[in-house]
Design a protein around this motif. Structure first.
Motif, short mmCIF file in Angstrom:
data_model
loop_
_atom_site.label_atom_id
_atom_site.label_comp_id
_atom_site.label_asym_id
_atom_site.label_seq_id
_atom_site.Cartn_x
_atom_site.Cartn_y
_atom_site.Cartn_z
N GLY A 1 1.05 -1.47 0.35
CA GLY A 1 0.38 -0.03 -0.16
C GLY A 1 0.95 1.20 -0.13
N GLU A 2 2.15 0.67 0.31
CA GLU A 2 3.38 2.45 -0.03
C GLU A 2 4.27 1.49 -0.52
N LEU A 3 4.95 2.17 -1.36
CA LEU A 3 5.98 2.14 -2.35
C LEU A 3 7.35 1.82 -1.11
N CYS A 4 7.19 1.82 -0.17
CA CYS A 4 8.59 2.22 0.44
C CYS A 4 8.30 0.72 1.19
N LEU A 5 7.67 0.44 1.93
CA LEU A 5 6.86 -0.71 2.69
C LEU A 5 7.27 -2.08 1.05
N ASP A 6 6.80 -1.69 0.47
CA ASP A 6 6.70 -2.74 -1.18
C ASP A 6 8.00 -3.20 -1.33
N PHE A 7 8.56 -2.10 -0.88
CA PHE A 7 10.55 -2.28 -0.66
C PHE A 7 10.45 -3.02 0.24
N CYS A 8 10.83 -2.62 1.36
CA CYS A 8 10.90 -3.79 2.39
C CYS A 8 10.05 -5.35 2.39
N ASN A 9 8.57 -5.15 2.04
CA ASN A 9 8.37 -6.99 1.84
C ASN A 9 9.57 -7.55 0.24
N THR A 10 10.45 -7.28 -0.10
CA THR A 10 11.31 -7.77 -0.99
C THR A 10 12.31 -9.17 -0.30
N VAL A 11 11.86 -9.08 0.96
CA VAL A 11 12.40 -10.13 1.86
C VAL A 11 11.38 -10.77 2.00
N GLY A 12 11.90 -12.22 2.05
CA GLY A 12 10.21 -12.99 2.15
C GLY A 12 10.81 -13.71 3.53
N LEU B 1 17.64 10.89 1.01
CA LEU B 1 16.72 12.42 0.91
C LEU B 1 17.63 13.01 0.45
N ALA B 2 18.88 13.75 0.90
CA ALA B 2 19.68 14.72 0.82
C ALA B 2 20.52 14.53 -1.04
N ARG B 3 20.69 12.70 -1.25
CA ARG B 3 21.46 12.73 -2.40
C ARG B 3 20.43 12.61 -3.56
N ALA B 4 18.87 12.15 -3.36
CA ALA B 4 17.95 12.53 -3.89
C ALA B 4 17.18 14.00 -4.59
N GLN B 5 17.23 15.19 -4.19
CA GLN B 5 17.18 15.98 -3.54
C GLN B 5 17.02 16.39 -5.00
N ALA C 1 9.62 8.78 4.08
CA ALA C 1 9.32 9.97 4.21
C ALA C 1 8.44 10.44 4.61
N ASP C 2 7.46 10.45 3.41
CA ASP C 2 6.03 11.01 3.61
C ASP C 2 5.19 10.75 4.78
N LEU C 3 5.66 9.26 4.99
CA LEU C 3 4.95 7.91 5.49
C LEU C 3 4.99 8.26 7.15
N LEU C 4 6.25 8.66 7.09
CA LEU C 4 6.58 9.39 8.90
C LEU C 4 6.14 10.54 8.68
N THR C 5 5.69 10.67 8.96
CA THR C 5 5.21 12.48 8.56
C THR C 5 3.86 12.50 8.69
#
Length: 216
Positions: A21-32, A117-121, A156-160
């Motif tokens: 339901g959120e990009l960062c969570l889907d990336f976390c879920n690349t570990v089974g 975040l700083a690298r990608a800004q 970052a968006d999810l945390l805030t």
């Protein structure tokens, strides 16, 4: 968890489940499996990062092919990006897992997230679409680390966002630790996917019920 093999290979045929339901969570879920038990790494190479990014809608097919070709031509550049991707993923996971346990994030994990975040800004732009203005990521000459910026921004968006942050859950299935947003009406979702962990739990309850019934 075991170290990831830092090599470039053809993008894997594996299909990644995008149920967070959120990009960062889907990336976390690349570990089974479960990081607190037996974890199974599903991204073994930079090609795996690109494959996931394409499936998640971060990049289109032509951009994915371009990134992969760059990594093939310069594998010494792809390896450190893979290492950064895994480090970012695990930092994000520890942050959200800790919050679910009522624990404050480690300074080192927040520092790593902020570093990405700083690298990608510099690649984050304001664009105008059919529904108005919105943030968008510049794809002009994307570097090998292009996927990491949107992943970090998603976290970052999810945390805030306190409302959505309160919806973060972890699957209660055996041998599963996937994270997801619980958007159910009464906020009672327990499983990453009812067809998978939810169904296995249902079968397990049925077997236990039957076993206890035959013993009485």
């Amino acid at each position: 968890m075991d170290s990831v093999e830092l090599m470039t290979e053809a993008a894997p045929a594996k299909r990644y489940e995008l149920i967070g339901g959120e990009l960062c969570l889907d990336f976390c879920n690349t570990v089974g499996g479960s990081r607190e038990g037996i974890a199974r790494e599903n991204i073994y190479s930079y090609g795996g990062v690109v494959s996931w990014a394409e499936q998640a809608g971060l990049v289109d097919k032509s951009t994915a092919e371009s990134l992969f070709k760059k990594a093939v031509l310069a594998p010494e550049d792809g390896a450190p990006v893979l290492a950064r991707a895994v480090e970012l993923r695990e930092a994000i996971y520890r942050i959200f897992f800790g919050l679910l346990q009522g624990k404050a994030p480690r300074k080192s994990d927040l520092g790593l997230l902020n570093s990405e975040l700083a690298r990608a800004q510099c690649r984050l732009l304001v664009g105008r679409g059919p529904e108005g203005f919105a943030w968008e990521w510049s794809c002009e000459e994307p570097g090998l680390d292009y996927p990491l910026g949107p992943i970090a921004r998603s976290a970052a968006d999810l945390l805030t966002d306190s409302r959505r942050l309160a919806q973060v859950r972890q699957c209660k299935g055996n041998d599963c630790g996937w994270l997801f947003l619980d958007g159910s009406k009464n906020h009672s979702r327990c499983w990453c996917d009812m067809r998978d962990c939810g169904n296995r739990a249902k079968v397990r309850r049925h077997r236990l019920k039957h076993r206890h019934g035959t013993q009485t």
